[in-house]
Design a protein around this motif. Structure first.
Motif, mmCIF file in Angstrom:
data_model
loop_
_atom_site.group_PDB
_atom_site.id
_atom_site.type_symbol
_atom_site.label_atom_id
_atom_site.label_comp_id
_atom_site.label_asym_id
_atom_site.label_seq_id
_atom_site.Cartn_x
_atom_site.Cartn_y
_atom_site.Cartn_z
ATOM 1 N N LYS A 312 0.827 -1.205 0.000
ATOM 2 C CA LYS A 312 0.000 0.000 0.000
ATOM 3 C C LYS A 312 0.863 1.257 0.000
ATOM 4 O O LYS A 312 0.587 2.228 -0.722
ATOM 5 C CB LYS A 312 -0.889 -0.033 1.234
ATOM 6 N N GLU A 315 2.281 1.882 -3.494
ATOM 7 C CA GLU A 315 1.282 2.462 -4.407
ATOM 8 C C GLU A 315 1.075 3.953 -4.114
ATOM 9 O O GLU A 315 0.979 4.767 -5.031
ATOM 10 C CB GLU A 315 -0.037 1.705 -4.245
ATOM 11 N N ARG A 318 4.025 5.881 -5.545
ATOM 12 C CA ARG A 318 3.933 6.052 -7.008
ATOM 13 C C ARG A 318 2.905 7.125 -7.372
ATOM 14 O O ARG A 318 3.151 7.961 -8.269
ATOM 15 C CB ARG A 318 3.527 4.717 -7.635
#
Length: 550
Positions: A312, A315, A318
């Motif tokens: 998590k 992500e 990113r």
């Protein structure tokens, strides 16, 4: 602010050039006029008026400034001497004509710390009404000094005090202070001689190392050659001899003596430390059992949760990077648009500046015409004033004569009053002397009886006689002795309780040690009918020791 600062600076500069031994005031003012042609007419008038006033009343100003350097201005520079003279002249002679607001502007155009210190000294009401008045009265008449100079200064003193507090707050807040320009030193290059090139050093000779001696055959020395022959296979004795180090000496046999069971005497800290250790071990074991009873899970669930959280976080990183990249593109485009807008604004500002410059040129031309007209009017006024100088001088002479007559009459009246006061004082002194002599002739008792039970009666709180004081001191000593004995009893009781606690902890420790010893003995006893090898028995004993230690 800079307008008045330039004017004061010009006046200070001209005062520094004036020499009272060589130059006269009128000649100095006439020779100084050509230097001020570059300034505007109002500036010229202001500078001439202030400069002529400072030269005329130089004796009065010198009294104040010299006293300032002796008392409060000991750390001030002598370069600022003429600046303090100018400020003293403006405060004494021109404060009502200039107005207080204009005077504040002139003060704020100068270094604030110096002005604050000088104004605090000069407008001190104690100084104004005492020694400043007396010193000025030696130069001019006392009534003239009081009515024309001292009373206006005392009237302006509250407002000047407000100005001083304002300057102090400005200095305390750390606002920039006006400083005089200092000449900056210009660095010059050093004239250094060119160093000679270094000579190439002679290489040192390589030392010759002696050749090492070859290793010889060393016989194998060891315990029990018969046993060694059983361990070493045939044909490999030569190789083994080369690998063994040359000289192996036998270590002497060591004898170990079993120590007697000597009881170890522990101190208080060791007993308490060991008891706390056993207590912590019991608490840890109880916590572990409670966690197992509550159903503590496996560590694999935590690892899975940790992996999910890491995915998590990746992500989110990113997404944040993509957002930053898009924001960078937007900011780049906004910078391009802002640069274009800035170019357009600069063009508009340049056009406005050109228009303002044309308007300023027209205003300057109009001002020059007005200044030329005002200069012509000033010249005419000066010519008329020179014609009326004689009339004014005759009026001044008459006024001074009248003032002198009035002063003479007042001085006569004051002398008569002082003579009467002196006679009255002499009469009072004679009466006092006669009373003192009559008191000396009266008999005096040689001694005085002292009553220890009597209160002195000096009017102080808590007065008492000497007897009462002694009784109270005796009671206070008895109370102190009782308090000391009680404190001693408390200390003895505390020591007894402490020794009882230590004895109880020693008993608990002996019980714990006996229990630990029994547990260790049970873990070491092997099963009947089985004999374990040495290695396994040592491992088992080591494991049991670790468990008991845990």
């Amino acid at each position: 602010m800079t307008y008045y600062g330039k004017c004061i600076e010009a006046v200070v500069e001209q005062l520094g050039q004036f020499r009272s031994e060589k130059d006269s005031t009128q000649q100095f003012l006439e020779t100084m006029n050509p230097d001020l042609q570059t300034l505007s007419p109002p500036q010229q008038v202001f500078i001439l008026e202030v400069l002529s006033g400072c030269l005329e009343y130089r004796k009065l100003l010198k009294v104040v400034v010299d006293a300032f350097y002796v008392r409060d201005g000991r750390f001030c520079l002598w370069v600022d001497y003429h600046l303090f003279e100018v400020i003293c002249y403006l405060a004494t002679f021109q404060l009502e004509e200039l107005g207080f607001q204009l005077f504040c502007k002139i003060i704020k155009s100068q270094p604030l710390d110096k002005m604050c210190k000088f104004l605090r000294f000069f407008f001190n009401p104690l100084y104004l009404c005492t020694w400043i008045k007396d010193e000025w009265s030696l130069i001019y008449e006392t009534t003239h000094v009081q009515t024309n100079w001292i009373s206006p200064l005392t009237r302006w003193q509250p407002k000047v005090q407000e100005l001083i507090t304002e300057l102090e707050t400005i200095l305390a807040n750390g606002q920039p202070v006006v400083k005089t320009k200092v000449k900056v030193t210009e660095p010059k290059e050093f004239k250094l001689t060119v160093p000679r090139p270094r000579a190439i050093p002679v290489p040192e000779p390589v030392p010759v190392v002696a050749k090492p001696k070859p290793l010889g055959w060393v016989p194998l020395v060891g315990p029990r050659p018969g046993r060694l022959s059983t361990l070493i296979p045939q044909g490999s004795e030569k190789k083994l001899r080369l690998q063994v180090p040359p000289r192996i000496r036998r270590t002497p046999t060591l004898t170990f003596y079993k120590p007697d069971n000597v009881p170890v005497k522990l101190n208080t800290a060791a007993i308490l430390r060991e008891g706390a250790l056993y207590q912590r071990q019991v608490e840890r074991e109880l916590e572990r059992v409670d966690k197992l009873v509550d159903g503590a899970g496996d560590f694999s669930e935590f690892l899975e949760w940790q992996k999910k959280m890491q995915m998590k976080d990746q992500e989110e990183r990113r997404a944040a990077e993509e957002c930053r990249r898009l924001q960078g593109k937007l900011s780049h485009e906004e910078a391009i648009l802002a640069r274009q807008n800035l170019v357009q604004e600069n063009k508009q500002k340049a056009e406005q500046k050109k228009e303002e410059a044309v308007a300023l040129r027209q205003q300057c031309a109009e001002r020059r015409l007005q200044e030329q007209r005002s200069m012509k009017q000033l010249v005419e006024q000066v010519a008329e004033a020179q014609k009326n100088v004689r009339v004014v001088q005759t009026r001044l002479v008459k006024g001074r004569r009248q003032i002198a007559q009035e002063v003479m009459e007042k001085s006569r009246e004051l002398l008569q009053q002082s003579a009467q006061e002196a006679r009255e004082q002499q009469r009072q002194r004679c009466e006092l002397i006669s009373q003192l002599r009559a008191m000396e002739t009266q008999p005096v008792h040689p001694g005085k009886l002292v009553d220890l039970t009597q209160i002195p009666g000096h009017g102080l709180e808590g007065e008492m006689s000497i007897v009462e004081l002694r009784e109270r001191l005796a009671l206070l000593r008895e109370a102190q002795q009782r308090a000391q004995e009680e404190k001693r009893d408390q200390i003895i009781q505390g020591k007894r309780a402490r020794s009882q606690e230590l004895q109880e902890t020693m008993e608990r420790l002996s019980m714990c040690r006996a229990a630990m010893g029994r547990a260790a003995a049970l873990s070491r006893t092997p099963i009947r009918g089985l004999q374990l090898p040495r290695g396994l028995a040592a491992k088992r004993a080591g494991g049991s020791r670790g468990k008991t230690a845990a």
